[in-house]
Motif scaffolding. Sequence first.
Motif, PDB file in Angstrom:
ATOM      1  N   PRO A  19       0.659  -1.030   0.025  1.00 36.10           N
ATOM      2  CA  PRO A  19      -0.092   0.058   0.033  1.00 36.10           C
ATOM      3  C   PRO A  19       0.697   1.037   0.110  1.00 36.10           C
ATOM      4  CG  PRO A  19      -0.094  -0.958   2.198  1.00 36.10           C
ATOM      5  CD  PRO A  19       0.708  -1.734   1.217  1.00 36.10           C
ATOM      6  N   MET A  20       0.632   2.199  -0.960  1.00 33.80           N
ATOM      7  CA  MET A  20       1.191   3.363  -0.996  1.00 33.80           C
ATOM      8  C   MET A  20       0.550   4.721  -0.338  1.00 33.80           C
ATOM      9  SD  MET A  20       2.312   2.893  -5.042  1.00 33.80           S
ATOM     10  CE  MET A  20       3.408   4.242  -5.135  1.00 33.80           C
ATOM     11  N   ASP A  21      -0.542   4.583  -0.120  1.00 35.56           N
ATOM     12  CA  ASP A  21      -1.405   5.637   0.698  1.00 35.56           C
ATOM     13  C   ASP A  21      -2.645   5.030   1.426  1.00 35.56           C
ATOM     14  OD1 ASP A  21      -3.359   5.007  -1.134  1.00 35.56           O
ATOM     15  OD2 ASP A  21      -2.561   6.224  -2.671  1.00 35.56           O
ATOM     16  N   ALA A  22      -3.172   5.816   2.108  1.00 34.60           N
ATOM     17  CA  ALA A  22      -4.405   5.596   2.777  1.00 34.60           C
ATOM     18  C   ALA A  22      -5.387   4.845   2.207  1.00 34.60           C
ATOM     19  CB  ALA A  22      -4.893   6.604   3.660  1.00 34.60           C
ATOM     20  N   ALA A  23      -5.766   5.300   1.119  1.00 38.85           N
ATOM     21  CA  ALA A  23      -6.755   4.269   0.297  1.00 38.85           C
ATOM     22  C   ALA A  23      -6.439   2.959   0.040  1.00 38.85           C
ATOM     23  CB  ALA A  23      -7.225   5.006  -0.888  1.00 38.85           C
ATOM     24  N   GLN A  24      -5.217   2.870  -0.497  1.00 39.93           N
ATOM     25  CA  GLN A  24      -4.777   1.360  -0.739  1.00 39.93           C
ATOM     26  C   GLN A  24      -4.681   0.489   0.297  1.00 39.93           C
ATOM     27  OE1 GLN A  24      -1.219   2.439  -3.261  1.00 39.93           O
ATOM     28  NE2 GLN A  24      -2.557   1.833  -5.122  1.00 39.93           N
ATOM     29  N   ALA A  25      -4.134   1.010   1.607  1.00 38.93           N
ATOM     30  CA  ALA A  25      -3.959   0.598   2.709  1.00 38.93           C
ATOM     31  C   ALA A  25      -5.392   0.002   3.299  1.00 38.93           C
ATOM     32  CB  ALA A  25      -3.229   1.465   3.875  1.00 38.93           C
ATOM     33  N   VAL A  26      -6.296   0.804   3.292  1.00 37.45           N
ATOM     34  CA  VAL A  26      -7.651   0.523   3.888  1.00 37.45           C
ATOM     35  C   VAL A  26      -8.290  -0.648   2.979  1.00 37.45           C
ATOM     36  CG1 VAL A  26      -9.906   1.359   4.260  1.00 37.45           C
ATOM     37  CG2 VAL A  26      -8.009   2.914   4.915  1.00 37.45           C
ATOM     38  N   GLY A  39      -9.436   9.257   8.368  1.00 38.51           N
ATOM     39  CA  GLY A  39      -8.820   9.249   9.568  1.00 38.51           C
ATOM     40  C   GLY A  39      -7.268   8.911   9.565  1.00 38.51           C
ATOM     41  N   VAL A  40      -6.790   7.983   8.487  1.00 43.93           N
ATOM     42  CA  VAL A  40      -5.559   7.513   8.323  1.00 43.93           C
ATOM     43  C   VAL A  40      -4.651   8.738   7.827  1.00 43.93           C
ATOM     44  CG1 VAL A  40      -3.875   6.207   7.140  1.00 43.93           C
ATOM     45  CG2 VAL A  40      -6.167   5.105   8.294  1.00 43.93           C
ATOM     46  N   GLU A  41      -5.358   9.418   6.782  1.00 39.33           N
ATOM     47  CA  GLU A  41      -4.678  10.615   6.162  1.00 39.33           C
ATOM     48  C   GLU A  41      -4.341  11.764   7.180  1.00 39.33           C
ATOM     49  OE1 GLU A  41      -6.383  10.516   1.802  1.00 39.33           O
ATOM     50  OE2 GLU A  41      -7.469  11.580   3.168  1.00 39.33           O
ATOM     51  N   MET A  42      -5.419  11.900   8.267  1.00 40.80           N
ATOM     52  CA  MET A  42      -5.254  13.109   9.345  1.00 40.80           C
ATOM     53  C   MET A  42      -4.001  12.578  10.134  1.00 40.80           C
ATOM     54  SD  MET A  42      -8.849  13.977  10.261  1.00 40.80           S
ATOM     55  CE  MET A  42      -9.989  14.957   9.325  1.00 40.80           C
ATOM     56  N   LEU A  43      -3.767  11.302  10.445  1.00 41.98           N
ATOM     57  CA  LEU A  43      -2.837  10.643  11.260  1.00 41.98           C
ATOM     58  C   LEU A  43      -1.654  10.918  10.576  1.00 41.98           C
ATOM     59  CD1 LEU A  43      -4.433   7.506  12.831  1.00 41.98           C
ATOM     60  CD2 LEU A  43      -3.894   9.501  14.122  1.00 41.98           C
ATOM     61  N   LEU A  44      -1.373  10.750   9.317  1.00 47.94           N
ATOM     62  CA  LEU A  44      -0.167  10.888   8.534  1.00 47.94           C
ATOM     63  C   LEU A  44       0.361  12.485   8.521  1.00 47.94           C
ATOM     64  CD1 LEU A  44      -1.158   8.482   5.571  1.00 47.94           C
ATOM     65  CD2 LEU A  44       0.954   8.200   7.120  1.00 47.94           C
ATOM     66  N   GLU A  45      -0.775  13.234   8.572  1.00 47.32           N
ATOM     67  CA  GLU A  45      -0.320  14.706   8.298  1.00 47.32           C
ATOM     68  C   GLU A  45      -0.075  15.306   9.760  1.00 47.32           C
ATOM     69  OE1 GLU A  45      -4.282  16.279   6.656  1.00 47.32           O
ATOM     70  OE2 GLU A  45      -3.755  15.372   4.547  1.00 47.32           O
ATOM     71  N   SER A  46      -0.458  14.477  10.841  1.00 47.59           N
ATOM     72  CA  SER A  46      -0.375  14.928  12.040  1.00 47.59           C
ATOM     73  C   SER A  46       1.328  15.209  12.254  1.00 47.59           C
ATOM     74  CB  SER A  46      -0.929  14.223  13.147  1.00 47.59           C
ATOM     75  OG  SER A  46      -0.428  14.564  14.392  1.00 47.59           O
ATOM     76  N   GLN A  47       1.739  16.394  12.713  1.00 49.91           N
ATOM     77  CA  GLN A  47       3.151  16.729  13.176  1.00 49.91           C
ATOM     78  C   GLN A  47       3.500  16.180  14.436  1.00 49.91           C
ATOM     79  OE1 GLN A  47       5.481  17.236  10.798  1.00 49.91           O
ATOM     80  NE2 GLN A  47       3.633  17.136   9.323  1.00 49.91           N
ATOM     81  N   ALA A  75       1.476   3.360  10.265  1.00 52.88           N
ATOM     82  CA  ALA A  75       2.593   2.680  10.367  1.00 52.88           C
ATOM     83  C   ALA A  75       3.025   1.993   9.298  1.00 52.88           C
ATOM     84  CB  ALA A  75       2.539   1.795  11.739  1.00 52.88           C
ATOM     85  N   CYS A  76       1.840   1.115   8.654  1.00 55.23           N
ATOM     86  CA  CYS A  76       2.127   0.334   7.569  1.00 55.23           C
ATOM     87  C   CYS A  76       2.323   1.279   6.164  1.00 55.23           C
ATOM     88  CB  CYS A  76       0.759  -0.450   7.237  1.00 55.23           C
ATOM     89  SG  CYS A  76       0.853  -1.390   5.752  1.00 55.23           S
ATOM     90  N   ILE A  77       1.939   2.307   6.248  1.00 52.89           N
ATOM     91  CA  ILE A  77       2.304   3.217   5.182  1.00 52.89           C
ATOM     92  C   ILE A  77       3.603   3.894   5.171  1.00 52.89           C
ATOM     93  CG2 ILE A  77       1.508   5.250   4.029  1.00 52.89           C
ATOM     94  CD1 ILE A  77      -1.365   4.918   4.607  1.00 52.89           C
ATOM     95  N   ALA A  78       3.977   3.937   6.418  1.00 51.11           N
ATOM     96  CA  ALA A  78       5.294   4.778   6.649  1.00 51.11           C
ATOM     97  C   ALA A  78       6.203   3.800   6.610  1.00 51.11           C
ATOM     98  CB  ALA A  78       5.142   5.136   8.299  1.00 51.11           C
ATOM     99  N   SER A  79       6.115   2.481   6.596  1.00 49.41           N
ATOM    100  CA  SER A  79       7.070   1.419   6.738  1.00 49.41           C
ATOM    101  C   SER A  79       7.349   0.949   5.429  1.00 49.41           C
ATOM    102  CB  SER A  79       6.539   0.354   7.289  1.00 49.41           C
ATOM    103  OG  SER A  79       5.570  -0.422   6.844  1.00 49.41           O
ATOM    104  N   VAL A  80       6.647   1.493   4.268  1.00 54.54           N
ATOM    105  CA  VAL A  80       6.806   1.044   2.768  1.00 54.54           C
ATOM    106  C   VAL A  80       8.196   1.439   2.272  1.00 54.54           C
ATOM    107  CG1 VAL A  80       6.246   1.669   0.363  1.00 54.54           C
ATOM    108  CG2 VAL A  80       4.195   0.934   2.091  1.00 54.54           C
ATOM    109  N   GLY A  81       8.572   2.678   2.739  1.00 55.71           N
ATOM    110  CA  GLY A  81       9.766   3.006   2.271  1.00 55.71           C
ATOM    111  C   GLY A  81      11.166   1.996   2.817  1.00 55.71           C
ATOM    112  N   ARG A  82      10.688   1.527   3.944  1.00 58.00           N
ATOM    113  CA  ARG A  82      11.672   0.483   4.362  1.00 58.00           C
ATOM    114  C   ARG A  82      11.742  -0.962   4.067  1.00 58.00           C
ATOM    115  NH1 ARG A  82       9.948   3.718   8.798  1.00 58.00           N
ATOM    116  NH2 ARG A  82       8.883   2.058   9.701  1.00 58.00           N
ATOM    117  N   GLY A  83      10.593  -1.223   3.065  1.00 59.37           N
ATOM    118  CA  GLY A  83      10.643  -2.367   2.717  1.00 59.37           C
ATOM    119  C   GLY A  83       9.735  -3.336   3.250  1.00 59.37           C
ATOM    120  N   ARG A  84       8.677  -2.814   3.769  1.00 60.87           N
ATOM    121  CA  ARG A  84       7.811  -3.537   4.669  1.00 60.87           C
ATOM    122  C   ARG A  84       6.218  -3.075   4.381  1.00 60.87           C
ATOM    123  NH1 ARG A  84       8.248  -2.250  10.610  1.00 60.87           N
ATOM    124  NH2 ARG A  84       6.749  -4.073  10.532  1.00 60.87           N
ATOM    125  N   GLY A  85       5.367  -3.588   4.559  1.00 61.46           N
ATOM    126  CA  GLY A  85       4.098  -3.411   4.158  1.00 61.46           C
ATOM    127  C   GLY A  85       3.017  -4.609   4.387  1.00 61.46           C
TER     128      GLY A  85
END
Length: 250
Positions: free
Chosen positions: A137-144, A162-170, A238-248
């Motif tokens: 998954p590369m974004d919230a829609a694909q992950a859901v 909801g996931v998009e808001m969590l991703l945007e939260s600093q 966390a799943c989306i964030a981990s994509v760049g590290r080769g997980r998902g």
Amino acid sequence: MEEAAIRLLIVDDNPELCDILENYFNLTSEITVCGVARDGEEALFRIAQSQPDVVLLDLIMPKLDGITVLERLAQAELAHRPRFIVTSAIGQDAFTSTALSLGADYYMIKPYDLDALRARVRLVAERPAGTAAPGFPMDAAQAVLAAGIPPHVLGYRYCIAGVEMLLESQGPCSIVKDVYAGVAERFETTPACVEGAVRKAIRRAWEQNGGQFSALPGLGDTGAAPPANGRFLMALRACIASVGRGRGLG
């Protein structure tokens, strides 16, 4: 130097919708409509002719449906391969999952908000090629979708938002005070309705394929009950964030 506008090809058999979309995007400076196709066969011709950056592709069309268009393009040798946002008025898991597996970058259910569509066109056009391995998954829609939430249930849209808001939260983000409230405001409903719809969507996905949840970071074996809303949404982030590290989740 001014950046070139994103070239968008609209593929839909609804002439009124095509006119609305063409008029809307012609008022923007960052996106220009380079063509309109009313069926799958014309879509293949226009893609080769116009070389768009993004294709807005309806799944249900005459002659060739959107799935067949993606299948044929997957076998074609294109000098310029566009990004795809697939759309449909009916949310069927098999169609959406197949479209994403064939290279679609995003999925939206009709009717969609024009401003949200505009943002998604920019998102897929600006995403660097090869940012995720196939199947991840590369974004919230694909992950859901990958987690098994059916697109036709109300909680699907709420989970994505909801996931998009969590991703945007600093910083720290409260599921109840920030996420539920923010999603409720966006969809003009109440936080209680958001919480309930997300809970029902998670339970439905868990009952159909609870084992899939074990692939989500931080969930593991969910045991005899589906995970809480907040835990599930945080796991998708966390799943989306981990994509760049080769997980998902694949």
